[in-house]
Write a protein that holds these residues in place. Sequence first.
Motif, PDB file in Angstrom:
ATOM      1  N   LEU A  91       0.880  -1.162   0.000  1.00  0.00           N
ATOM      2  CA  LEU A  91       0.000   0.000   0.000  1.00  0.00           C
ATOM      3  C   LEU A  91       0.918   1.212   0.000  1.00  0.00           C
ATOM      4  O   LEU A  91       1.816   1.303   0.841  1.00  0.00           O
ATOM      5  N   MET A  92       0.707   2.121  -0.944  1.00  0.00           N
ATOM      6  CA  MET A  92       1.578   3.291  -1.080  1.00  0.00           C
ATOM      7  C   MET A  92       0.791   4.586  -0.953  1.00  0.00           C
ATOM      8  O   MET A  92      -0.350   4.664  -1.408  1.00  0.00           O
ATOM      9  N   ALA A  93       1.455   5.572  -0.363  1.00  0.00           N
ATOM     10  CA  ALA A  93       0.927   6.934  -0.317  1.00  0.00           C
ATOM     11  C   ALA A  93       1.963   7.840  -0.958  1.00  0.00           C
ATOM     12  O   ALA A  93       3.125   7.841  -0.554  1.00  0.00           O
ATOM     13  N   THR A  94       1.566   8.579  -1.989  1.00  0.00           N
ATOM     14  CA  THR A  94       2.441   9.569  -2.602  1.00  0.00           C
ATOM     15  C   THR A  94       1.828  10.943  -2.388  1.00  0.00           C
ATOM     16  O   THR A  94       0.610  11.077  -2.252  1.00  0.00           O
ATOM     17  N   THR A  95       2.696  11.944  -2.362  1.00  0.00           N
ATOM     18  CA  THR A  95       2.251  13.310  -2.101  1.00  0.00           C
ATOM     19  C   THR A  95       2.743  14.215  -3.215  1.00  0.00           C
ATOM     20  O   THR A  95       3.544  13.790  -4.051  1.00  0.00           O
ATOM     21  N   VAL A 147       3.640   0.495   3.175  1.00  0.00           N
ATOM     22  CA  VAL A 147       3.650  -0.691   4.018  1.00  0.00           C
ATOM     23  C   VAL A 147       3.431  -1.866   3.078  1.00  0.00           C
ATOM     24  O   VAL A 147       2.774  -1.726   2.040  1.00  0.00           O
ATOM     25  N   ALA A 148       4.014  -3.005   3.414  1.00  0.00           N
ATOM     26  CA  ALA A 148       3.895  -4.152   2.509  1.00  0.00           C
ATOM     27  C   ALA A 148       4.023  -5.452   3.271  1.00  0.00           C
ATOM     28  O   ALA A 148       4.624  -5.510   4.341  1.00  0.00           O
ATOM     29  N   LEU A 149       3.457  -6.492   2.677  1.00  0.00           N
ATOM     30  CA  LEU A 149       3.681  -7.869   3.107  1.00  0.00           C
ATOM     31  C   LEU A 149       4.317  -8.595   1.940  1.00  0.00           C
ATOM     32  O   LEU A 149       3.920  -8.401   0.786  1.00  0.00           O
ATOM     33  N   GLU A 150       5.309  -9.433   2.256  1.00  0.00           N
ATOM     34  CA  GLU A 150       6.076 -10.131   1.223  1.00  0.00           C
ATOM     35  C   GLU A 150       6.294 -11.574   1.657  1.00  0.00           C
ATOM     36  O   GLU A 150       6.843 -11.818   2.733  1.00  0.00           O
ATOM     37  N   HIS A 188       7.004  -4.823   5.721  1.00  0.00           N
ATOM     38  CA  HIS A 188       7.762  -3.588   5.454  1.00  0.00           C
ATOM     39  C   HIS A 188       7.001  -2.394   6.027  1.00  0.00           C
ATOM     40  O   HIS A 188       5.779  -2.335   5.933  1.00  0.00           O
ATOM     41  N   ASP A 189       7.752  -1.430   6.536  1.00  0.00           N
ATOM     42  CA  ASP A 189       7.200  -0.150   6.963  1.00  0.00           C
ATOM     43  C   ASP A 189       8.227   0.901   6.560  1.00  0.00           C
ATOM     44  O   ASP A 189       9.332   0.934   7.100  1.00  0.00           O
ATOM     45  N   ARG A 222      11.813  -0.411   7.868  1.00  0.00           N
ATOM     46  CA  ARG A 222      11.927  -1.567   8.758  1.00  0.00           C
ATOM     47  C   ARG A 222      11.286  -2.751   8.040  1.00  0.00           C
ATOM     48  O   ARG A 222      10.135  -2.664   7.596  1.00  0.00           O
ATOM     49  N   VAL A 223      12.050  -3.825   7.913  1.00  0.00           N
ATOM     50  CA  VAL A 223      11.567  -5.053   7.282  1.00  0.00           C
ATOM     51  C   VAL A 223      11.830  -6.176   8.271  1.00  0.00           C
ATOM     52  O   VAL A 223      12.981  -6.508   8.560  1.00  0.00           O
TER      53      VAL A 223
END
Length: 134
Positions: free
Chosen positions: A48-52, A61-64, A81-82, A98-99
């Motif tokens: 999930l990504m947030a761009t500005t 944030v991600a799950l892998e 991931h964070d 942080r992973v």
Amino acid sequence: MTARGSFETANWTPSPPYDDRDGVTLTTVTLTKTFSGDLTGTSLVTMLMATTPVEACRSYVALERVEGTLDGRAGSFVVQHDAASDEAAGDEAGQSLRVRVVAGSGTGGLRGIRGEMTIAAGPGGHSYAFDYTL
């Protein structure tokens, strides 16, 4: 123990934004990775990504799920991931990533794995250092 190596990313597939207003976009992306070095294998990442409007200010944030061989043991595990970047805090100070292994996610020979991974991007691609216990 520490595993080191590199990885390549492929198949970046962004979904249409699920929220896009005032210059801030929220979207999902899937991609794959191929690991080499002390960890060999592949993974599927969903983020999930947030761009500005400020290019250097973004977050994900991600799950892998990683499937492969580590320390001669075959199996899989999931990492979370964070990550965030903040241009106002300066180049390095404004970067965080942080992973870490999701507790209880190890399968096969990697059952019980714990640890954190550091990822670096450079001109030659991506590298990792994975501090783990089995």
